[in-house]
Scaffold this active site. Structure first.
Site, PDB file in Angstrom:
ATOM      1  N   GLU A  67      27.896 -53.009  21.655  1.00 17.72           N
ATOM      2  CA  GLU A  67      28.063 -54.212  20.862  1.00 17.72           C
ATOM      3  C   GLU A  67      27.955 -55.388  21.802  1.00 17.72           C
ATOM      4  OE1 GLU A  67      30.669 -55.351  17.016  1.00 17.72           O
ATOM      5  OE2 GLU A  67      31.744 -54.586  18.738  1.00 17.72           O
ATOM      6  N   THR A 125      26.450 -59.688  22.503  1.00 14.06           N
ATOM      7  CA  THR A 125      26.552 -61.022  21.940  1.00 14.06           C
ATOM      8  C   THR A 125      25.564 -61.196  20.795  1.00 14.06           C
ATOM      9  OG1 THR A 125      26.705 -61.567  24.279  1.00 14.06           O
ATOM     10  CG2 THR A 125      26.790 -63.409  22.743  1.00 14.06           C
ATOM     11  N   ASP A 155      18.614 -61.994  32.383  1.00 17.64           N
ATOM     12  CA  ASP A 155      19.962 -61.491  32.135  1.00 17.64           C
ATOM     13  C   ASP A 155      20.175 -60.151  32.838  1.00 17.64           C
ATOM     14  OD1 ASP A 155      22.487 -61.734  31.141  1.00 17.64           O
ATOM     15  OD2 ASP A 155      22.007 -60.972  29.145  1.00 17.64           O
TER      16      ASP A 155
HETATM   17  N1  ATP Z   1      17.810 -47.717  24.545  1.00 18.94           N
HETATM   18  C1  ATP Z   1      19.129 -47.591  24.634  1.00 18.94           C
HETATM   19  N2  ATP Z   1      19.686 -46.383  24.840  1.00 18.94           N
HETATM   20  C2  ATP Z   1      21.029 -46.237  24.920  1.00 18.94           C
HETATM   21  N3  ATP Z   1      21.902 -47.264  24.820  1.00 18.94           N
HETATM   22  C3  ATP Z   1      21.421 -48.501  24.628  1.00 18.94           C
HETATM   23  C4  ATP Z   1      20.012 -48.741  24.517  1.00 18.94           C
HETATM   24  N4  ATP Z   1      19.817 -50.071  24.347  1.00 18.94           N
HETATM   25  C5  ATP Z   1      21.046 -50.636  24.348  1.00 18.94           C
HETATM   26  N5  ATP Z   1      22.016 -49.715  24.512  1.00 18.94           N
HETATM   27  C6  ATP Z   1      23.481 -49.951  24.574  1.00 18.94           C
HETATM   28  O1  ATP Z   1      23.817 -51.113  23.809  1.00 18.94           O
HETATM   29  C7  ATP Z   1      24.366 -52.140  24.654  1.00 18.94           C
HETATM   30  C8  ATP Z   1      23.946 -53.506  24.143  1.00 18.94           C
HETATM   31  O2  ATP Z   1      22.514 -53.601  24.134  1.00 18.94           O
HETATM   32  P1  ATP Z   1      21.740 -54.951  24.465  1.00 18.94           P
HETATM   33  O3  ATP Z   1      22.126 -55.408  25.853  1.00 18.94           O
HETATM   34  O4  ATP Z   1      20.294 -54.763  24.212  1.00 18.94           O
HETATM   35  O5  ATP Z   1      22.368 -55.927  23.366  1.00 18.94           O
HETATM   36  P2  ATP Z   1      22.924 -57.421  23.486  1.00 18.94           P
HETATM   37  O6  ATP Z   1      23.513 -57.763  22.143  1.00 18.94           O
HETATM   38  O7  ATP Z   1      21.861 -58.323  23.971  1.00 18.94           O
HETATM   39  O8  ATP Z   1      24.077 -57.256  24.573  1.00 18.94           O
HETATM   40  P3  ATP Z   1      24.693 -58.319  25.623  1.00 18.94           P
HETATM   41  O9  ATP Z   1      25.215 -59.459  24.851  1.00 18.94           O
HETATM   42  O10 ATP Z   1      25.797 -57.499  26.290  1.00 18.94           O
HETATM   43  O11 ATP Z   1      23.609 -58.678  26.601  1.00 18.94           O
HETATM   44  C9  ATP Z   1      23.849 -51.787  26.067  1.00 18.94           C
HETATM   45  O12 ATP Z   1      24.671 -52.289  27.080  1.00 18.94           O
HETATM   46  C10 ATP Z   1      23.874 -50.251  26.019  1.00 18.94           C
HETATM   47  O13 ATP Z   1      25.164 -49.736  26.250  1.00 18.94           O
END
Ligand code: ATP
Length: 492
Positions: free
Chosen positions: A111, A113, A255
């Site tokens: 989960e 941002t 990032d």
């Molecule tokens: N391809 C994947 N396989 C397994 N887990 C994943 C994958 N993509 C994302 N995740 C999990 O989901 C989390 C959040 O994904 P992502 O960083 O793309 O979203 P975000 O909303 O932009 O997060 P943040 O705000 O932390 O940067 C990752 O830290 C990871 O634990």
């Protein structure tokens, strides 16, 4: 009559332009994609009971096939999902017609941002070209996976094991431009090594989901303190391989941080994810002094507000405040981002990798813990000292002045910081040779001047990133006792 399997095709071929979404070539989100591809192979109509038996069989088989990692979480796939999460999962499945026949949502795995990420089983795997599949083509990984994890060691499986995907549900509050930017960049980066590719994406009204291969990984906090120097080099090699291919396309990730580099310490594989803040180099740029040669910069600085270099600041500052892209995560922002450089380059990502390396070597996470950009500047200045910070500021047309007593004139060396933070005994006045080499590399990543900071391509050539790599003769040999973590003789 036997059912003829439909020809396998790329899921991107199935993207279709929807009226509400501006056309962008291949990468389109298609809300109907779930609906129009039902294949009447008798599978989709199976009873619930049959599905349950099959799931159980699949899980048993998976247990046999994949040795459970010390770090990974696959064993809790079957655990009851919290009712709120289940509610969100049901809502997501109902938002897209035909979702349930394509994907089986398993659990929430992240989960952030901007999104919630779920693990799901890809039910339609066999109907598509799966060149994205990490496990199908393990040769492309650097370094090669450990022997015990290569597919040749396992018994041939009775049935195909379930294939998993990560479903990234982007919050509806994200701007359409931002979502489109992320999907377009992922599409452009689809063939890049160590970058998690986009399989496909869908939109239903305001809801967008991106489908990515599921990548098994561990929580950085669980393994970074246990990493040996060769482990660190292998980890960074994988991260720099991803960055080199991203930077070759003149894309800044913006990032870089441990949670955006999914790493499995068992197989030593890693993939870069989350291009939500990424941008093309040069977009929304205005010339900054840092791109001028020394003489031009000096002349321009002298013409520009000569009194400003004398201590103090104007009480009624009428100058418009400088605007620059500062997107990123606290503690990982490069100094030029903090100085609001208007012409940032891919080197901002290298700084962030440097922060990860400093975190691992110092065994402190988070290493930088600032609440805002001013605090971040103070933290960096405490390490580098006043004089170097002044020079770094001047490069972007900024004056750096401080009377904070903890910011000395010369700062501290990384070696001293690492010795302190890892609480070595009094007899250890210097770091061992392999850590010294790591610190040499760290200095190249954490150079205040982005022009002198190492590039991802150069980093891959650096001696430190050769640590832990098998030589070609070792790779060809079949000595089971061979230890791929052997530090090269040159460092010992
Ligand atoms: N391809 C994947 N396989 C397994 N887990 C994943 C994958 N993509 C994302 N995740 C999990 O989901 C989390 C959040 O994904 P992502 O960083 O793309 O979203 P975000 O909303 O932009 O997060 P943040 O705000 O932390 O940067 C990752 O830290 C990871 O634990």
């Amino acid at each position: 009559m036997a059912t003829v399997a439909p020809p396998r095709r790329s899921r991107e071929e199935s993207f279709r332009i929807h009226d509400d979404v501006p056309s962008t070539g291949d990468t389109e989100m298609n809300e109907h994609d779930f609906q129009d591809e039902e294949v009447d192979d008798g599978e989709t109509e199976r009873g619930h009971e049959a599905e349950q038996v099959e799931e159980q069989e699949q899980e048993e088989q998976e247990e046999q096939e994949e040795p459970e990692s010390e770090y990974t979480e696959s064993s809790d796939d079957d655990m009851a999902v919290d009712s709120n999460i289940q509610y969100d999962m049901d809502k997501l499945q109902d938002s897209f017609p035909g979702f349930r026949s394509k994907y089986r949502l398993i659990k929430r795995i992240g989960e952030g941002t901007f999104s919630t990420v779920y693990k799901a089983e890809d039910l339609a795997y066999d109907r598509y070209d799966n060149s994205w599949d990490f496990d199908r083509d393990s040769d492309k990984w650097t370094p090669p996976p450990l022997k015990s994890y290569s597919s040749g060691d396992h018994q041939p499986s009775r049935r195909r094991k379930p294939k998993y995907v990560a479903i990234k549900k982007i919050y509806v509050t994200s701007s359409p431009t931002r979502i489109l930017n992320e999907l377009e960049l992922l599409h452009d980066l689809r063939d890049c090594e160590n970058v998690c590719p986009l399989i496909t994406a869908f939109r239903a009204t305001d809801q967008v989901v991106a489908i990515l291969p599921y990548f098994r990984h561990a929580d950085f906090r669980d393994y970074f303190r246990k990493m040996t120097v060769p482990d660190i080099a292998i980890y960074l090699r994988s991260l720099f391989t991803a960055l080199a291919s991203v930077h070759r396309q003149h894309i800044l990730h913006r990032d870089i941080k441990p949670t955006n580099f999914l790493y499995d310490p068992e197989s030593r594989r890693g993939v870069l994810v989350d291009f939500g803040l990424a941008e093309r180099e040069g977009s929304e740029c205005k010339p900054c002094l840092c791109h001028d040669d020394y003489q031009t910069r000096k002349a321009r600085l002298a013409n520009h507000n000569p009194k400003a270099t004398i201590g103090g600041y104007p009480k009624q500052d009428t100058r418009p405040s400088r605007r620059a892209n500062r997107a990123g995560t606290r503690g990982f922002r490069a100094p030029e981002v903090l100085f609001k450089c208007t012409e940032q380059t891919t080197k901002i990502d290298i700084w962030s990798v440097g922060v990860i390396l400093l975190t691992i070597l110092s065994k402190r996470f988070p290493f930088f813990n600032s609440a805002d950009d001013v605090e971040a500047m103070i933290e960096i200045a405490t390490i580098f000292g006043r004089e170097k910070m002044k020079e770094a500021g001047k490069l972007h047309g900024c004056a750096f002045e401080t009377t904070i007593p903890t910011i000395g004139s010369g700062g501290f060396s990384f070696e001293r910081i690492i010795l302190w933070s890892t609480c070595r005994s009094d007899s250890e006045k210097t770091l061992p040779a392999d850590e010294k080499l790591a610190v040499e590399f760290l200095k190249r990543c954490l150079d205040l001047d982005p022009r002198h900071r190492i590039s991802a391509e150069e980093a891959l050539e650096h001696e430190f990133l050769q640590v832990g790599m098998l030589s070609s003769s070792e790779r060809a040999g079949d000595d089971d006792e061979m230890d791929i973590l052997q530090v090269r003789a040159s460092i010992a």
